[in-house]
Design a protein around this motif. Structure first.
Motif, PDB file in Angstrom:
ATOM      1  N   LYS A  36     108.375 -38.292  49.294  1.00 37.19           N
ATOM      2  CA  LYS A  36     109.355 -37.208  49.257  1.00 37.19           C
ATOM      3  C   LYS A  36     108.604 -35.876  49.226  1.00 37.19           C
ATOM      4  CE  LYS A  36     112.796 -40.013  46.805  1.00 37.19           C
ATOM      5  NZ  LYS A  36     113.646 -40.131  45.577  1.00 37.19           N
ATOM      6  N   PRO A  37     108.167 -35.413  50.381  1.00 35.32           N
ATOM      7  CA  PRO A  37     107.339 -34.203  50.432  1.00 35.32           C
ATOM      8  C   PRO A  37     108.111 -32.943  50.056  1.00 35.32           C
ATOM      9  CG  PRO A  37     108.002 -34.852  52.626  1.00 35.32           C
ATOM     10  CD  PRO A  37     108.449 -35.950  51.718  1.00 35.32           C
ATOM     11  N   LEU A  38     107.402 -32.007  49.462  1.00 40.98           N
ATOM     12  CA  LEU A  38     107.963 -30.708  49.140  1.00 40.98           C
ATOM     13  C   LEU A  38     107.535 -29.681  50.184  1.00 40.98           C
ATOM     14  CD1 LEU A  38     107.266 -30.616  45.276  1.00 40.98           C
ATOM     15  CD2 LEU A  38     109.412 -31.219  46.422  1.00 40.98           C
ATOM     16  N   ARG A  39     108.390 -28.712  50.452  1.00 39.28           N
ATOM     17  CA  ARG A  39     108.116 -27.569  51.338  1.00 39.28           C
ATOM     18  C   ARG A  39     108.021 -27.932  52.816  1.00 39.28           C
ATOM     19  NH1 ARG A  39     103.296 -24.746  47.828  1.00 39.28           N
ATOM     20  NH2 ARG A  39     104.001 -25.524  45.814  1.00 39.28           N
ATOM     21  N   VAL A  40     108.293 -29.173  53.153  1.00 34.60           N
ATOM     22  CA  VAL A  40     108.388 -29.560  54.567  1.00 34.60           C
ATOM     23  C   VAL A  40     109.585 -30.489  54.738  1.00 34.60           C
ATOM     24  CG1 VAL A  40     105.939 -29.310  55.134  1.00 34.60           C
ATOM     25  CG2 VAL A  40     106.768 -31.470  54.240  1.00 34.60           C
ATOM     26  N   LYS A  41     110.168 -30.463  55.923  1.00 29.17           N
ATOM     27  CA  LYS A  41     111.307 -31.319  56.217  1.00 29.17           C
ATOM     28  C   LYS A  41     110.967 -32.247  57.373  1.00 29.17           C
ATOM     29  CE  LYS A  41     114.839 -27.973  54.747  1.00 29.17           C
ATOM     30  NZ  LYS A  41     116.042 -27.201  55.169  1.00 29.17           N
ATOM     31  N   TRP A  42     111.584 -33.405  57.355  1.00 26.61           N
ATOM     32  CA  TRP A  42     111.413 -34.327  58.470  1.00 26.61           C
ATOM     33  C   TRP A  42     112.043 -33.726  59.717  1.00 26.61           C
ATOM     34  CZ3 TRP A  42     108.258 -38.382  58.245  1.00 26.61           C
ATOM     35  CH2 TRP A  42     107.936 -38.905  56.992  1.00 26.61           C
ATOM     36  N   HIS A  43     111.406 -33.933  60.848  1.00 24.97           N
ATOM     37  CA  HIS A  43     111.964 -33.470  62.111  1.00 24.97           C
ATOM     38  C   HIS A  43     113.259 -34.212  62.418  1.00 24.97           C
ATOM     39  CE1 HIS A  43     107.683 -32.217  63.600  1.00 24.97           C
ATOM     40  NE2 HIS A  43     108.224 -31.320  62.800  1.00 24.97           N
ATOM     41  N   THR A  44     114.091 -33.593  63.212  1.00 23.53           N
ATOM     42  CA  THR A  44     115.277 -34.286  63.705  1.00 23.53           C
ATOM     43  C   THR A  44     114.838 -35.333  64.731  1.00 23.53           C
ATOM     44  OG1 THR A  44     115.617 -32.749  65.534  1.00 23.53           O
ATOM     45  CG2 THR A  44     116.633 -32.181  63.393  1.00 23.53           C
ATOM     46  N   ALA A  45     115.735 -36.246  65.044  1.00 21.58           N
ATOM     47  CA  ALA A  45     115.428 -37.273  66.046  1.00 21.58           C
ATOM     48  C   ALA A  45     115.088 -36.626  67.384  1.00 21.58           C
ATOM     49  CB  ALA A  45     116.611 -38.226  66.191  1.00 21.58           C
ATOM     50  N   ALA A  46     115.779 -35.517  67.687  1.00 23.22           N
ATOM     51  CA  ALA A  46     115.509 -34.813  68.947  1.00 23.22           C
ATOM     52  C   ALA A  46     114.119 -34.185  68.943  1.00 23.22           C
ATOM     53  CB  ALA A  46     116.583 -33.740  69.180  1.00 23.22           C
ATOM     54  N   ASP A  47     113.714 -33.642  67.798  1.00 23.09           N
ATOM     55  CA  ASP A  47     112.380 -33.039  67.693  1.00 23.09           C
ATOM     56  C   ASP A  47     111.295 -34.098  67.888  1.00 23.09           C
ATOM     57  OD1 ASP A  47     113.351 -30.486  67.232  1.00 23.09           O
ATOM     58  OD2 ASP A  47     113.378 -30.729  65.052  1.00 23.09           O
ATOM     59  N   THR A  48     111.504 -35.253  67.260  1.00 21.54           N
ATOM     60  CA  THR A  48     110.518 -36.337  67.394  1.00 21.54           C
ATOM     61  C   THR A  48     110.460 -36.835  68.837  1.00 21.54           C
ATOM     62  OG1 THR A  48     110.832 -37.040  65.096  1.00 21.54           O
ATOM     63  CG2 THR A  48     109.881 -38.650  66.605  1.00 21.54           C
ATOM     64  N   LYS A  49     111.616 -36.934  69.476  1.00 24.73           N
ATOM     65  CA  LYS A  49     111.654 -37.357  70.882  1.00 24.73           C
ATOM     66  C   LYS A  49     110.915 -36.353  71.760  1.00 24.73           C
ATOM     67  CE  LYS A  49     114.858 -38.738  74.557  1.00 24.73           C
ATOM     68  NZ  LYS A  49     116.293 -38.916  74.931  1.00 24.73           N
ATOM     69  N   ARG A  50     111.099 -35.067  71.453  1.00 22.07           N
ATOM     70  CA  ARG A  50     110.411 -34.009  72.210  1.00 22.07           C
ATOM     71  C   ARG A  50     108.894 -34.117  72.016  1.00 22.07           C
ATOM     72  NH1 ARG A  50     112.694 -30.103  69.835  1.00 22.07           N
ATOM     73  NH2 ARG A  50     114.586 -30.256  71.074  1.00 22.07           N
ATOM     74  N   LEU A  51     108.467 -34.442  70.797  1.00 14.52           N
ATOM     75  CA  LEU A  51     107.045 -34.599  70.507  1.00 14.52           C
ATOM     76  C   LEU A  51     106.468 -35.775  71.289  1.00 14.52           C
ATOM     77  CD1 LEU A  51     104.865 -33.305  68.651  1.00 14.52           C
ATOM     78  CD2 LEU A  51     105.452 -35.025  66.940  1.00 14.52           C
ATOM     79  N   LEU A  52     107.213 -36.875  71.338  1.00 12.55           N
ATOM     80  CA  LEU A  52     106.772 -38.044  72.108  1.00 12.55           C
ATOM     81  C   LEU A  52     106.685 -37.705  73.592  1.00 12.55           C
ATOM     82  CD1 LEU A  52     108.885 -40.791  70.311  1.00 12.55           C
ATOM     83  CD2 LEU A  52     106.391 -40.608  70.268  1.00 12.55           C
ATOM     84  N   GLY A  53     107.582 -36.828  74.040  1.00 11.52           N
ATOM     85  CA  GLY A  53     107.580 -36.429  75.437  1.00 11.52           C
ATOM     86  C   GLY A  53     106.373 -35.591  75.820  1.00 11.52           C
ATOM     87  N   MET A  54     105.680 -35.044  74.830  1.00 15.44           N
ATOM     88  CA  MET A  54     104.482 -34.249  75.076  1.00 15.44           C
ATOM     89  C   MET A  54     103.223 -35.108  75.130  1.00 15.44           C
ATOM     90  SD  MET A  54     105.288 -31.089  72.479  1.00 15.44           S
ATOM     91  CE  MET A  54     103.652 -30.368  72.727  1.00 15.44           C
ATOM     92  N   MET A  55     103.377 -36.407  74.922  1.00 14.88           N
ATOM     93  CA  MET A  55     102.209 -37.288  74.878  1.00 14.88           C
ATOM     94  C   MET A  55     101.869 -37.840  76.251  1.00 14.88           C
ATOM     95  SD  MET A  55     102.665 -39.465  71.337  1.00 14.88           S
ATOM     96  CE  MET A  55     102.770 -38.639  69.749  1.00 14.88           C
ATOM     97  N   SER A  56     100.589 -38.025  76.473  1.00 15.27           N
ATOM     98  CA  SER A  56     100.109 -38.660  77.693  1.00 15.27           C
ATOM     99  C   SER A  56     100.354 -40.165  77.585  1.00 15.27           C
ATOM    100  CB  SER A  56      98.610 -38.392  77.867  1.00 15.27           C
ATOM    101  OG  SER A  56      97.884 -39.047  76.831  1.00 15.27           O
ATOM    102  N   PRO A  57     100.259 -40.913  78.686  1.00 17.37           N
ATOM    103  CA  PRO A  57     100.432 -42.366  78.614  1.00 17.37           C
ATOM    104  C   PRO A  57      99.492 -43.027  77.605  1.00 17.37           C
ATOM    105  CG  PRO A  57     100.532 -41.645  80.893  1.00 17.37           C
ATOM    106  CD  PRO A  57     100.142 -40.440  80.090  1.00 17.37           C
ATOM    107  N   VAL A  58      98.278 -42.503  77.495  1.00 18.97           N
ATOM    108  CA  VAL A  58      97.320 -43.078  76.547  1.00 18.97           C
ATOM    109  C   VAL A  58      97.811 -42.940  75.118  1.00 18.97           C
ATOM    110  CG1 VAL A  58      95.003 -42.831  75.572  1.00 18.97           C
ATOM    111  CG2 VAL A  58      95.315 -42.748  78.042  1.00 18.97           C
ATOM    112  N   ASN A  59      98.349 -41.769  74.776  1.00 14.48           N
ATOM    113  CA  ASN A  59      98.821 -41.543  73.414  1.00 14.48           C
ATOM    114  C   ASN A  59     100.134 -42.256  73.145  1.00 14.48           C
ATOM    115  OD1 ASN A  59      97.060 -39.379  71.835  1.00 14.48           O
ATOM    116  ND2 ASN A  59      97.034 -38.815  73.984  1.00 14.48           N
ATOM    117  N   LEU A  60     101.000 -42.355  74.155  1.00 13.70           N
ATOM    118  CA  LEU A  60     102.234 -43.121  73.988  1.00 13.70           C
ATOM    119  C   LEU A  60     101.924 -44.595  73.737  1.00 13.70           C
ATOM    120  CD1 LEU A  60     104.566 -41.588  76.734  1.00 13.70           C
ATOM    121  CD2 LEU A  60     104.898 -41.506  74.241  1.00 13.70           C
TER     122      LEU A  60
END
Length: 284
Positions: free
Chosen positions: A129-153
């Motif tokens: 339960k971290p303080l001062r940071v929030k979990w990303h939304t599902a859309a934010d996480t999907k966007r982050l995955l979309g920034m990955m190369s095939p190797v990182n995916l």
């Protein structure tokens, strides 16, 4: 030189920097430091110490240690005949080879023992339960995955099938691997149980993001200030600044506590003890 003439020169001088200092300006910067210490009456040696030996963070740093020739006897167990595998990197050995003859004559290969095997992994330091940071939304996480190369995916997919909770760390970097070779921002992840090197938060890309993969569930968020402090070896009782950037800056711009403690225990304190023993003999 004035301190030397007034007999006020410190027994030891310890400098810390990034390892790029070994090769900057073709090695001239490192050579200038060693030359200045040598001309000031110091024996000089250097170590490349990676915090990963003590905490789950990849953080190699250069430590240059000067011991005053006139006042610091060197116990034989603190000196080695040549570079060792753990604390003397190939870059350090190469930089030594570019030193002047006078600097090399003042050089000492400091001898430190090998560290104990680290028992913690990055996932051990992650807050539920971290303080001062929030979990990303599902859309934010999907966007982050979309920034990955095939190797990182592929790394994320492997983490999903690992059979245990996997925690990876992500840095955003600009790469020239767009569809037509253009530059684009990529999210690069590592799942080797070690965090990437903490940096000062000069921009969004310098803040480390974590991704927690538990089976098919994938979540992401920024590294919390407390997690950053733990990666530097600070206890949870250490009071952090309330501002996120200030707390992260404190960690990213600092030195790893267990690294300095190890250096002090196995080199600095024995050298100072030798100075005290020499003074006792002279006074007897």
């Amino acid at each position: 030189m004035r301190l030397e003439e007034e007999e006020r020169a410190p027994h030891l001088i310890v400098l810390e920097n990034v390892c790029g200092a070994l090769s900057s300006h073709g090695g001239k910067d490192f050579a200038a430091i060693c030359s200045a210490l040598s001309r000031g009456g110091y024996r000089v040696g250097a170590l490349v110490m990676n915090a990963v030996h003590f905490v789950p963070q990849s953080r190699p740093r250069l430590f240059i240690i000067g011991a005053r020739k006139a006042s610091v006897p060197l116990p034989s167990e603190l000196r080695a005949d040549g570079p060792g595998d753990t604390w003397h990197s190939s870059a350090l050995v190469e930089a030594f080879g570019k030193l002047s003859q006078s600097s090399q004559k003042s050089w000492t290969w400091w001898n430190l023992p090998s560290p104990n095997t680290r028992t913690s992994i990055f996932a051990d330091l992650v807050e539920d339960k971290p303080l001062r940071v929030k979990w990303h939304t599902a859309a934010d996480t999907k966007r982050l995955l979309g920034m990955m190369s095939p190797v990182n995916l592929a790394k994320v997919e492997a983490a999903k099938n690992a059979g245990r909770r996997m925690v990876g760390t992500i840095y955003r970097r600009t790469r020239s691997d767009g569809p037509n070779g253009e530059k684009m921002q990529r999210a690069e992840i590592r799942f080797d149980d070690v965090a990437g090197c903490l940096r000062t938060p000069s921009g969004g890309s310098s803040r480390q993001t974590i991704m927690v993969v538990d089976g098919k569930r994938v979540r992401s968020r920024l590294l919390s200030p407390r997690e950053a402090a733990r990666l530097m070896g600070l206890p949870d009782t250490y009071q952090l600044p309330k501002n996120y950037n200030e707390a992260y800056h404190l960690a990213g711009d600092g030195v790893a506590v267990p690294v300095v403690r190890f250096l002090a225990e196995h080199l600095l304190e024995p050298l100072l003890a030798a100075v005290r023993d020499e003074k006792k003999k002279a006074a007897a």
